[in-house]
Enzyme design. Structure first.
Site, PDB file in Angstrom:
ATOM      1  N   ASP A 136      -3.155 -18.269   0.136  1.00 36.52           N
ATOM      2  CA  ASP A 136      -4.178 -18.950  -0.680  1.00 36.52           C
ATOM      3  C   ASP A 136      -4.872 -20.037   0.126  1.00 36.52           C
ATOM      4  O   ASP A 136      -6.098 -20.180   0.105  1.00 36.52           O
ATOM      5  CB  ASP A 136      -3.560 -19.504  -1.987  1.00 36.52           C
ATOM      6  CG  ASP A 136      -2.265 -20.266  -1.783  1.00 36.52           C
ATOM      7  OD1 ASP A 136      -1.701 -20.226  -0.662  1.00 36.52           O
ATOM      8  OD2 ASP A 136      -1.802 -20.924  -2.733  1.00 36.52           O
TER       9      ASP A 136
ATOM     10  N   TYR B 129       0.827  -1.210   0.000  1.00 34.62           N
ATOM     11  CA  TYR B 129       0.000   0.000   0.000  1.00 34.62           C
ATOM     12  C   TYR B 129       0.858   1.256   0.000  1.00 34.62           C
ATOM     13  O   TYR B 129       0.487   2.273  -0.563  1.00 34.62           O
ATOM     14  CB  TYR B 129      -0.915   0.037   1.234  1.00 34.62           C
ATOM     15  CG  TYR B 129      -2.250  -0.629   1.037  1.00 34.62           C
ATOM     16  CD1 TYR B 129      -2.327  -1.963   0.649  1.00 34.62           C
ATOM     17  CD2 TYR B 129      -3.428   0.068   1.249  1.00 34.62           C
ATOM     18  CE1 TYR B 129      -3.548  -2.579   0.486  1.00 34.62           C
ATOM     19  CE2 TYR B 129      -4.660  -0.546   1.082  1.00 34.62           C
ATOM     20  CZ  TYR B 129      -4.718  -1.862   0.704  1.00 34.62           C
ATOM     21  OH  TYR B 129      -5.930  -2.464   0.539  1.00 34.62           O
TER      22      TYR B 129
ATOM     23  N   ASP C 257     -12.218  -9.037   4.300  1.00 36.17           N
ATOM     24  CA  ASP C 257     -13.504  -8.975   3.588  1.00 36.17           C
ATOM     25  C   ASP C 257     -14.122 -10.369   3.493  1.00 36.17           C
ATOM     26  O   ASP C 257     -15.327 -10.538   3.643  1.00 36.17           O
ATOM     27  CB  ASP C 257     -13.315  -8.417   2.168  1.00 36.17           C
ATOM     28  CG  ASP C 257     -13.695  -6.948   2.080  1.00 36.17           C
ATOM     29  OD1 ASP C 257     -13.547  -6.239   3.094  1.00 36.17           O
ATOM     30  OD2 ASP C 257     -14.135  -6.502   0.999  1.00 36.17           O
TER      31      ASP C 257
ATOM     32  N   LYS D  88       3.055 -15.458   2.230  1.00 32.96           N
ATOM     33  CA  LYS D  88       3.263 -16.163   0.962  1.00 32.96           C
ATOM     34  C   LYS D  88       4.762 -16.420   0.844  1.00 32.96           C
ATOM     35  O   LYS D  88       5.442 -15.974  -0.083  1.00 32.96           O
ATOM     36  CB  LYS D  88       2.719 -15.300  -0.195  1.00 32.96           C
ATOM     37  CG  LYS D  88       2.677 -15.985  -1.531  1.00 32.96           C
ATOM     38  CD  LYS D  88       1.598 -17.057  -1.656  1.00 32.96           C
ATOM     39  CE  LYS D  88       1.696 -17.763  -2.990  1.00 32.96           C
ATOM     40  NZ  LYS D  88       0.787 -18.920  -3.087  1.00 32.96           N
TER      41      LYS D  88
ATOM     42  N   ASP E 117      -6.355  -7.083   3.881  1.00 35.08           N
ATOM     43  CA  ASP E 117      -7.475  -6.399   3.221  1.00 35.08           C
ATOM     44  C   ASP E 117      -8.414  -7.445   2.630  1.00 35.08           C
ATOM     45  O   ASP E 117      -9.632  -7.403   2.823  1.00 35.08           O
ATOM     46  CB  ASP E 117      -6.932  -5.473   2.125  1.00 35.08           C
ATOM     47  CG  ASP E 117      -8.053  -4.753   1.384  1.00 35.08           C
ATOM     48  OD1 ASP E 117      -8.992  -4.284   2.054  1.00 35.08           O
ATOM     49  OD2 ASP E 117      -8.002  -4.687   0.141  1.00 35.08           O
TER      50      ASP E 117
END
Ligand code: IPM
Ligand code: MG
Length: 369
Positions: free
Chosen positions: A228, A144, A256, A195, A252
């Protein structure tokens, strides 16, 4: 009498109407608990663009700086969607606020009461006891904010854009510290998401988390998941997680997903805690509902105010150290909802109440206890 100085940034869409109800609940608790409220309203988001030409005017920033916490509504809406992305309310208000106050720790409690299991897209038999997961997202680092962040024209005329994902060890350590504290007051299980099979930042993330937890919290259970797989596990069995924590962009996305799994966005609160302390020596923070501006129902008095009310409870807990009134508000919301007071988003065929009546029900339970 303790004084609670906080900035009130109601913003756009349903922000102002749910904020009114949260302030009403706070005023009720303040009377009962002998607290003095000192809210200062300021404009943010689309309304600030209309009136001041900017989503985060300096005057609003000054109001926030003078306060011990920010109670935030929501920003954005169709009216401002045609602006260049950098000027849109979400990006031009929220991201600079996070950066300005180094709000590095974003706590999003994914909570679904057993009685509301129907609100979840998951089959109820998978979540017989509802859902209770805390998602912690690093909020001021990663892709970001990393530099360079630009679009350039290459020698051959092609366009190229670059974002930069960058983390320092110290940034990873401080968010891990927050996750440890949170896990100690819950079920003592930490799951770190990265990751590390692909990204350099994730290799550092995993190494740092492992070392930091071994040194500071060997009593806690720590696991690691690739992002994932974490996304899959969240829908497969959300309650395998207690505290899930991760870097900015993964957080983020996963938060959600978690919000969706928990059913109504109208019930989810959040806290963004700063690196700096407020005048009480507690973390400065920004407290906001997860649901956004919901322009389709704005101004109709039907929005669910619970997420805003629960965000106010988080403000009491973290920025004012007032655990008891915070827990009382949370209990009253739960009793009101499970007792049958339901706004349209959680009514499922039952009679729905409006925004103010929902808050009335919360206040009634606060009075009764
Ligand atoms: C959130 C939002 C913001 C983010 C947007 C509005 C900039 O999606 O708070 O999760 O990406 O952080
Ligand atoms: Mg988001």
């Amino acid at each position: 009498m303790p004084t609670l100085k906080f900035a009130v940034l109601a913003g756009d869409g349903i922000g102002p109407e749910v904020m009114t109800e949260a302030l009403r609940v706070l005023a009720h608790v303040a009377r009962q608990e002998n607290l003095r409220l000192e809210p200062t309203a300021a404009e943010v988001g689309g309304i600030a663009i209309d009136r001041h030409g900017r989503a985060l005017p300096d005057s609003t920033l000054r109001t926030c700086e003078a306060a011990d916490a920010i109670l935030f509504g929501s920003v954005g809406g169709p009216k401002w969607e045609k602006l260049p992305p950098k000027e849109q309310p979400e990006r031009a208000a929220l991201l600079p606020l996070r950066q300005h106050f180094t709000l590095f720790a974003n706590l999003r409690p994914g909570l679904l009461y057993r009685e509301l299991a129907d609100a979840s897209p998951l089959k109820s038999e998978r979540i017989p006891d509802g859902i209770d997961v805390l998602c912690i997202r690093e909020l001021t680092g990663g892709i970001y904010f990393g530099r360079p962040k630009e679009t350039t024209t290459l020698a051959d005329g092609d366009l190229q854009a670059v974002d930069t994902m960058v983390y320092r060890r110290s940034e990873i350590e401080r968010i891990t510290g927050i996750a440890i504290t949170a896990a100690r007051s819950r079920r003592r299980k930490l799951c770190s998401v990265d990751k590390a099979n692909v990204l350099e930042t994730s290799v550092l993330w995993r190494k740092t988390v492992t070392a930091y937890v071994a040194q500071h919290a060997p009593d806690l259970e720590l696991s690691h998941l690739y992002v994932d797989n974490a996304a899959m596990q969240l829908v497969r069995n959300p309650n395998q997680f207690d505290v899930l924590f991760t870097e900015n962009m993964f957080g983020d996305i996963l938060s959600d997903e978690m919000a969706c799994v928990c059913g109504s966005l109208g019930m989810l609160a959040s806290a963004s805690l700063g690196a700096g302390k407020n005048s009480l020596g507690l973390p400065f923070g920004l407290y906001e509902p997860a649901g956004g501006t919901a322009p389709d129902i704005a101004g109709r008095g039907v929005a669910n105010p619970c997420a805003q009310i629960l965000s106010a409870a988080l403000m009491l807990r973290y920025s004012f150290g007032l655990e008891k009134p915070a827990a009382r508000i949370e209990a009253a919301v739960k009793q009101a909802v499970t007792g049958g007071a339901r706004t349209a988003d959680i009514a499922f065929g039952q009679k729905a109440v409006g925004t103010a009546a929902m808050a009335d029900a919360v206040i009634a339970h606060l009075s009764a206890d």
